[in-house]
Design a protein around this motif. Structure first.
Motif, PDB file in Angstrom:
ATOM      1  N   LYS A 283       0.863  -1.179   0.000  1.00 38.79           N
ATOM      2  CA  LYS A 283       0.000   0.000   0.000  1.00 38.79           C
ATOM      3  C   LYS A 283       0.897   1.226   0.000  1.00 38.79           C
ATOM      4  O   LYS A 283       1.809   1.337   0.831  1.00 38.79           O
ATOM      5  N   MET A 284       0.684   2.108  -0.969  1.00 41.69           N
ATOM      6  CA  MET A 284       1.468   3.339  -1.063  1.00 41.69           C
ATOM      7  C   MET A 284       0.579   4.545  -0.798  1.00 41.69           C
ATOM      8  O   MET A 284      -0.616   4.525  -1.098  1.00 41.69           O
ATOM      9  N   TYR A 285       1.183   5.605  -0.244  1.00 37.76           N
ATOM     10  CA  TYR A 285       0.456   6.819   0.102  1.00 37.76           C
ATOM     11  C   TYR A 285       1.124   8.022  -0.570  1.00 37.76           C
ATOM     12  O   TYR A 285       2.339   8.045  -0.761  1.00 37.76           O
ATOM     13  N   ASN A 286       0.317   8.996  -0.915  1.00 32.75           N
ATOM     14  CA  ASN A 286       0.793  10.255  -1.496  1.00 32.75           C
ATOM     15  C   ASN A 286       0.324  11.382  -0.590  1.00 32.75           C
ATOM     16  O   ASN A 286      -0.674  12.038  -0.858  1.00 32.75           O
ATOM     17  N   ILE A 287       1.046  11.590   0.498  1.00 30.65           N
ATOM     18  CA  ILE A 287       0.623  12.578   1.493  1.00 30.65           C
ATOM     19  C   ILE A 287       0.850  13.998   0.984  1.00 30.65           C
ATOM     20  O   ILE A 287      -0.019  14.857   1.080  1.00 30.65           O
ATOM     21  N   GLU A 288       2.027  14.237   0.416  1.00 28.98           N
ATOM     22  CA  GLU A 288       2.358  15.583  -0.050  1.00 28.98           C
ATOM     23  C   GLU A 288       2.581  15.667  -1.548  1.00 28.98           C
ATOM     24  O   GLU A 288       2.422  16.736  -2.139  1.00 28.98           O
ATOM     25  N   TYR A 289       2.954  14.559  -2.169  1.00 26.21           N
ATOM     26  CA  TYR A 289       3.327  14.591  -3.582  1.00 26.21           C
ATOM     27  C   TYR A 289       2.460  13.621  -4.377  1.00 26.21           C
ATOM     28  O   TYR A 289       2.514  12.418  -4.166  1.00 26.21           O
ATOM     29  N   PRO A 290       1.655  14.122  -5.311  1.00 23.43           N
ATOM     30  CA  PRO A 290       0.710  13.270  -6.035  1.00 23.43           C
ATOM     31  C   PRO A 290       1.368  12.286  -6.997  1.00 23.43           C
ATOM     32  O   PRO A 290       0.795  11.243  -7.307  1.00 23.43           O
ATOM     33  N   GLU A 291       2.587  12.578  -7.470  1.00 27.09           N
ATOM     34  CA  GLU A 291       3.216  11.734  -8.481  1.00 27.09           C
ATOM     35  C   GLU A 291       3.871  10.489  -7.919  1.00 27.09           C
ATOM     36  O   GLU A 291       3.940   9.452  -8.585  1.00 27.09           O
ATOM     37  N   VAL A 292       4.392  10.579  -6.702  1.00 28.27           N
ATOM     38  CA  VAL A 292       5.219   9.494  -6.175  1.00 28.27           C
ATOM     39  C   VAL A 292       4.805   9.137  -4.751  1.00 28.27           C
ATOM     40  O   VAL A 292       4.174   9.916  -4.054  1.00 28.27           O
ATOM     41  N   ASP A 293       5.204   7.933  -4.357  1.00 32.87           N
ATOM     42  CA  ASP A 293       4.917   7.490  -2.992  1.00 32.87           C
ATOM     43  C   ASP A 293       5.853   8.170  -2.011  1.00 32.87           C
ATOM     44  O   ASP A 293       7.072   8.088  -2.139  1.00 32.87           O
ATOM     45  N   ASP A 294       5.305   8.857  -1.021  1.00 34.72           N
ATOM     46  CA  ASP A 294       6.146   9.394   0.039  1.00 34.72           C
ATOM     47  C   ASP A 294       6.022   8.570   1.317  1.00 34.72           C
ATOM     48  O   ASP A 294       6.699   8.842   2.306  1.00 34.72           O
ATOM     49  N   ASN A 295       5.156   7.563   1.295  1.00 37.22           N
ATOM     50  CA  ASN A 295       5.024   6.580   2.372  1.00 37.22           C
ATOM     51  C   ASN A 295       4.596   5.264   1.736  1.00 37.22           C
ATOM     52  O   ASN A 295       3.827   5.271   0.767  1.00 37.22           O
ATOM     53  N   PHE A 296       5.057   4.142   2.275  1.00 36.28           N
ATOM     54  CA  PHE A 296       4.536   2.860   1.803  1.00 36.28           C
ATOM     55  C   PHE A 296       4.602   1.811   2.902  1.00 36.28           C
ATOM     56  O   PHE A 296       5.377   1.919   3.845  1.00 36.28           O
ATOM     57  N   ARG A 297       3.758   0.797   2.761  1.00 32.57           N
ATOM     58  CA  ARG A 297       3.722  -0.374   3.630  1.00 32.57           C
ATOM     59  C   ARG A 297       3.801  -1.604   2.738  1.00 32.57           C
ATOM     60  O   ARG A 297       2.918  -1.837   1.911  1.00 32.57           O
ATOM     61  N   LEU A 298       4.849  -2.382   2.889  1.00 31.25           N
ATOM     62  CA  LEU A 298       5.085  -3.550   2.039  1.00 31.25           C
ATOM     63  C   LEU A 298       5.161  -4.805   2.896  1.00 31.25           C
ATOM     64  O   LEU A 298       5.849  -4.829   3.922  1.00 31.25           O
ATOM     65  N   THR A 299       4.444  -5.852   2.475  1.00 32.08           N
ATOM     66  CA  THR A 299       4.532  -7.154   3.129  1.00 32.08           C
ATOM     67  C   THR A 299       5.053  -8.175   2.129  1.00 32.08           C
ATOM     68  O   THR A 299       4.468  -8.350   1.052  1.00 32.08           O
ATOM     69  N   MET A 300       6.161  -8.812   2.473  1.00 31.80           N
ATOM     70  CA  MET A 300       6.758  -9.864   1.658  1.00 31.80           C
ATOM     71  C   MET A 300       6.640 -11.177   2.418  1.00 31.80           C
ATOM     72  O   MET A 300       7.037 -11.258   3.580  1.00 31.80           O
ATOM     73  N   THR A 301       6.111 -12.194   1.756  1.00 30.80           N
ATOM     74  CA  THR A 301       6.035 -13.517   2.370  1.00 30.80           C
ATOM     75  C   THR A 301       7.027 -14.432   1.669  1.00 30.80           C
ATOM     76  O   THR A 301       7.022 -14.539   0.436  1.00 30.80           O
ATOM     77  N   PHE A 302       7.886 -15.067   2.467  1.00 31.44           N
ATOM     78  CA  PHE A 302       8.877 -15.984   1.920  1.00 31.44           C
ATOM     79  C   PHE A 302       8.322 -17.402   1.877  1.00 31.44           C
ATOM     80  O   PHE A 302       7.277 -17.706   2.471  1.00 31.44           O
ATOM     81  N   GLU A 303       9.012 -18.275   1.161  1.00 34.75           N
ATOM     82  CA  GLU A 303       8.512 -19.623   0.902  1.00 34.75           C
ATOM     83  C   GLU A 303       8.221 -20.404   2.182  1.00 34.75           C
ATOM     84  O   GLU A 303       7.278 -21.187   2.249  1.00 34.75           O
ATOM     85  N   SER A 304       9.019 -20.188   3.211  1.00 34.10           N
ATOM     86  CA  SER A 304       8.827 -20.906   4.474  1.00 34.10           C
ATOM     87  C   SER A 304       7.638 -20.387   5.272  1.00 34.10           C
ATOM     88  O   SER A 304       7.243 -20.984   6.265  1.00 34.10           O
TER      89      SER A 304
END
Length: 351
Positions: free
Chosen positions: A195-216
């Motif tokens: 999930k990415m957020y554009n708090i101040e800048y509409p073109e780019v992410d200035d905040n993000f939340r990333l979840t990566m799940t590994f094979e195990s």
């Protein structure tokens, strides 16, 4: 002594130069930048300011080129430098896409040149401390790793706010935090949600939340925020036998380990601030131990370690430790993150 030429003499390139001033294996000879002010800065630092990138690449004394420009031209400049007979160290993110990186890898083979990326945060002391603690088994089997970098001043204005130039926090900080985790965890990533957020800048992410799940099944959560006025710890790790918390870059932190699973429960309900509970009742002190963490003093966290490995590879002493193949995996995770944002769903992968 090998000689380095720098294309793009902004803040990060000046950081390279500062750290290479007393470096014994390489000398910075000159720079080229489109900005006349940065050309003058190079001259003030005692460097040659070439009149064009072509002039820098034509200098037969230049053995290695550092590409430290805005992100959208990393590919073309890296390829041009290798075609001119130079080895290349490229700033992160290595390119704007995995397709671009494939072209760079093909050029490295074609021109028989060493190509590496400045993923220098593998030697950050906070990361090394966390990694060592996990690998020593102090937490048991680890199933969640949370990695965060947070501030409250927004993003620096300028090219980082422009999508076409490769701006945004995923490319700026995310690439480092993802690289650390993929360097540490030797198994494929199978699921990506972002999930990415554009708090101040509409073109780019200035905040993000990333979840990566590994094979195990191990889950890694990576968060970069520029609008946090109360910050989380830098690292928070959950294992079957303990929890690790590292507060900041200074490595202040601790591990709380389980000594006794407390399999025998009291008959009485325990009353806490949260109300009557058994499950969330505090542990008896004798069932846990606390290990205070501190900065690992044997770790040298310096950009010169990246140059050491690059020069070793050029001289045939050792193979590269930061490879284009590793960067490709990081790039594909970031691409899956952008796809996840676009589709608003988790992306199944095998990276």
């Amino acid at each position: 002594m090998l000689k380095l030429g720098i294309i793009g003499y902004g803040g990060i390139a000046a950081y390279h130069y500062k750290n290479l001033k007393k470096y014994r294996r390489l000398k910075v000879k000159g720079i080229y930048d489109l900005n006349p002010l940065r050309q003058e800065a190079g001259k003030k630092d005692g460097l040659i300011a070439y009149t064009s990138k072509e002039a820098l690449l034509a200098d037969s004394e230049i053995d290695i080129v550092l590409v430290a420009t805005t992100n959208e031209v990393h590919k073309e400049l890296s390829i041009e430098a290798m075609a001119a007979g130079k080895h290349v160290i490229c700033e992160k993110p290595v390119t704007m896409s995995s397709k671009e990186l494939e072209e760079v890898m093909e050029a490295a083979k074609k021109y028989n040149k060493v190509f590496t990326i400045n993923q220098n945060r593998r030697t950050n002391k906070d990361f090394v401390l966390m990694k060592r603690s996990v690998e020593a088994g102090l937490l048991g089997d680890v199933y969640v790793i949370e990695s965060r970098v947070e501030g409250s001043r927004g993003m620096p204005k300028g090219w980082r706010t422009i999508k076409a130039l490769g701006g945004g926090m995923m490319f700026d900080w995310g690439v480092h935090l993802i690289d650390q985790l993929m360097y540490m965890i030797d198994e494929p990533v199978v699921n990506v949600f972002c999930k990415m957020y554009n708090i101040e800048y509409p073109e780019v992410d200035d905040n993000f939340r990333l979840t990566m799940t590994f094979e195990s099944g191990l889950t890694a959560q990576v968060e970069v925020s520029t609008n946090n006025y109360i910050t989380h710890p830098r690292w928070y790790v959950l294992g079957t036998h303990g929890t690790l918390r590292i507060e900041d870059w200074d490595c202040d932190g601790k591990i709380v380990r389980c000594l006794d699973k407390e399999s025998v429960w009291e008959d009485e309900i325990v009353y806490t601030k949260a109300g009557p509970t058994k499950t969330m009742a505090p542990r008896r002190p004798e069932t846990i131990e606390t290990i205070i963490l501190s900065e690992p003093m044997d770790v040298e966290d310096s950009i010169t370690k990246v140059y050491d490995n690059l020069i070793d590879a050029i001289e045939g002493i050792n193979s590269l430790t930061i490879t284009a193949e590793q960067a490709m995996r990081v790039m594909k995770v970031m691409e899956a993150a952008f796809e996840s944002v676009e589709k608003q769903q988790a992306i199944q992968v095998k990276i």
